[in-house]
Design a protein around this motif. Structure first.
Motif, PDB file in Angstrom:
ATOM      1  N   PRO A  47       0.822  -1.208   0.000  1.00  0.00           N
ATOM      2  CA  PRO A  47       0.000   0.000   0.000  1.00  0.00           C
ATOM      3  C   PRO A  47       0.858   1.262   0.000  1.00  0.00           C
ATOM      4  CG  PRO A  47       0.042  -0.970   2.190  1.00  0.00           C
ATOM      5  CD  PRO A  47       0.770  -1.916   1.282  1.00  0.00           C
ATOM      6  N   ASP A  48       0.288   2.346  -0.518  1.00  0.00           N
ATOM      7  CA  ASP A  48       0.957   3.646  -0.493  1.00  0.00           C
ATOM      8  C   ASP A  48       0.653   4.335   0.831  1.00  0.00           C
ATOM      9  OD1 ASP A  48       2.121   3.738  -3.141  1.00  0.00           O
ATOM     10  OD2 ASP A  48       0.065   3.888  -3.886  1.00  0.00           O
ATOM     11  N   SER A  65       3.215  13.410  -4.920  1.00  0.00           N
ATOM     12  CA  SER A  65       3.239  11.942  -5.033  1.00  0.00           C
ATOM     13  C   SER A  65       2.142  11.303  -4.175  1.00  0.00           C
ATOM     14  CB  SER A  65       4.610  11.392  -4.634  1.00  0.00           C
ATOM     15  OG  SER A  65       4.899  11.725  -3.286  1.00  0.00           O
ATOM     16  N   GLU A  66       1.828  11.905  -3.042  1.00  0.00           N
ATOM     17  CA  GLU A  66       0.781  11.383  -2.167  1.00  0.00           C
ATOM     18  C   GLU A  66      -0.600  11.645  -2.759  1.00  0.00           C
ATOM     19  OE1 GLU A  66       3.620  12.198   1.684  1.00  0.00           O
ATOM     20  OE2 GLU A  66       2.097  13.654   1.128  1.00  0.00           O
ATOM     21  N   ALA A  67      -0.769  12.810  -3.390  1.00  0.00           N
ATOM     22  CA  ALA A  67      -2.027  13.109  -4.074  1.00  0.00           C
ATOM     23  C   ALA A  67      -2.236  12.139  -5.238  1.00  0.00           C
ATOM     24  CB  ALA A  67      -2.024  14.554  -4.571  1.00  0.00           C
ATOM     25  N   ALA A  73      -5.814   5.226  -6.211  1.00  0.00           N
ATOM     26  CA  ALA A  73      -6.261   4.218  -5.250  1.00  0.00           C
ATOM     27  C   ALA A  73      -7.627   3.633  -5.605  1.00  0.00           C
ATOM     28  CB  ALA A  73      -6.308   4.824  -3.852  1.00  0.00           C
ATOM     29  N   ASP A  74      -7.688   2.314  -5.506  1.00  0.00           N
ATOM     30  CA  ASP A  74      -8.969   1.599  -5.600  1.00  0.00           C
ATOM     31  C   ASP A  74      -9.578   1.468  -4.211  1.00  0.00           C
ATOM     32  OD1 ASP A  74      -8.667   0.991  -8.410  1.00  0.00           O
ATOM     33  OD2 ASP A  74      -7.167  -0.496  -7.804  1.00  0.00           O
ATOM     34  N   GLU A  89     -11.931  15.765   2.815  1.00  0.00           N
ATOM     35  CA  GLU A  89     -12.120  16.563   1.596  1.00  0.00           C
ATOM     36  C   GLU A  89     -11.179  16.102   0.487  1.00  0.00           C
ATOM     37  OE1 GLU A  89     -11.762  21.174   0.118  1.00  0.00           O
ATOM     38  OE2 GLU A  89     -12.261  20.793   2.215  1.00  0.00           O
ATOM     39  N   ALA A  90      -9.949  15.795   0.840  1.00  0.00           N
ATOM     40  CA  ALA A  90      -8.983  15.314  -0.153  1.00  0.00           C
ATOM     41  C   ALA A  90      -9.456  14.007  -0.781  1.00  0.00           C
ATOM     42  CB  ALA A  90      -7.605  15.140   0.479  1.00  0.00           C
ATOM     43  N   LEU A  91     -10.023  13.112   0.033  1.00  0.00           N
ATOM     44  CA  LEU A  91     -10.527  11.842  -0.487  1.00  0.00           C
ATOM     45  C   LEU A  91     -11.702  12.076  -1.429  1.00  0.00           C
ATOM     46  CD1 LEU A  91     -10.355   9.639   2.721  1.00  0.00           C
ATOM     47  CD2 LEU A  91      -8.918   9.455   0.681  1.00  0.00           C
ATOM     48  N   GLU A  92     -12.571  12.993  -1.068  1.00  0.00           N
ATOM     49  CA  GLU A  92     -13.731  13.304  -1.909  1.00  0.00           C
ATOM     50  C   GLU A  92     -13.288  13.854  -3.262  1.00  0.00           C
ATOM     51  OE1 GLU A  92     -17.188  16.529  -1.478  1.00  0.00           O
ATOM     52  OE2 GLU A  92     -17.071  15.118   0.208  1.00  0.00           O
TER      53      GLU A  92
END
Length: 149
Positions: A47-48, A65-67, A73-74, A89-92
Motif C-alpha cells: 500500500p501507499d 506523489s501522495e495526491a 487508489a482503488d 475533503e482530499a478523499l472526496e
C-alpha cells in the motif's frame, strides 16, 4: 526456441498479465495502518503511505506523489476524520471512485478513552534501583529475562 516452449511462455505471460492488472491500488493514511494493511497484502502488493512517519496527521499538506497515490487508489484505509479531518475533503476530491474504509467506523472497533498528558517516553530503571518494594509480591528478579539461561 521450440514452438512448444514459446507457446508455454506466451501462455504464462498471457495468464499472468490479467492477474497483475487486477492487483488493487491501496492507500493508507498513517504508518500503523500501513503496517497492518501491508501484512494483509503480502505477496500481492504494497500500500501507499499518505502521511509520512513523523509527520503530524492533524494538519498535513499532501505532496504531489501522495495526491497521485490517492488518485490511483482503488481502496483507501484511514483512521477517520477524527484523526485527519482535512483528509475527508482530499478523499472526496482525489479518490471519488475509491472504496473508503474509516477504521473508527468499522463494526467491532474498540475506542479507548482519550488520555491527556499521556507520556510515552523511554523507561528509566534508575528511579527504582531498590527493589525492596517488590517483596510484598514475592521474590522475583524483574530483569531475569535479560539473563541468558
Amino acid at each position: 526456441m521450440s514452438r512448444t516452449l514459446f507457446s508455454l511462455c506466451f501462455t504464462a505471460v498471457f495468464i499472468a498479465g490479467p492477474a497483475y492488472a487486477d492487483r488493487p491500488q491501496v492507500a493508507v493514511d498513517i504508518a500503523p495502518v500501513h503496517s497492518l494493511v501491508a501484512q494483509v497484502m503480502e505477496g500481492v502488493g504494497v500500500p501507499d503511505l499518505i502521511i509520512q512517519s513523523g509527520a503530524t496527521p492533524h494538519e498535513y499538506s499532501l505532496r504531489p506523489s501522495e495526491a497521485t497515490a490517492l488518485q490511483n487508489a482503488d481502496l483507501v484505509f484511514w483512521v477517520g476524520p477524527d484523526l485527519t479531518p482535512w483528509l475527508a475533503e482530499a478523499l472526496e476530491t482525489l479518490a471519488p471512485a475509491a472504496v473508503l474504509t474509516s477504521l473508527l467506523e468499522v463494526d467491532g472497533t474498540i475506542q479507548l478513552e482519550f488520555r491527556e498528558d499521556a507520556l510515552f517516553e523511554a523507561h528509566d530503571h534508575s528511579d527504582h534501583d531498590d527493589h525492596d518494594d517488590h517483596d510484598e509480591h514475592g521474590a522475583h528478579d524483574p530483569h531475569a529475562w535479560l539473563s541468558p539461561k
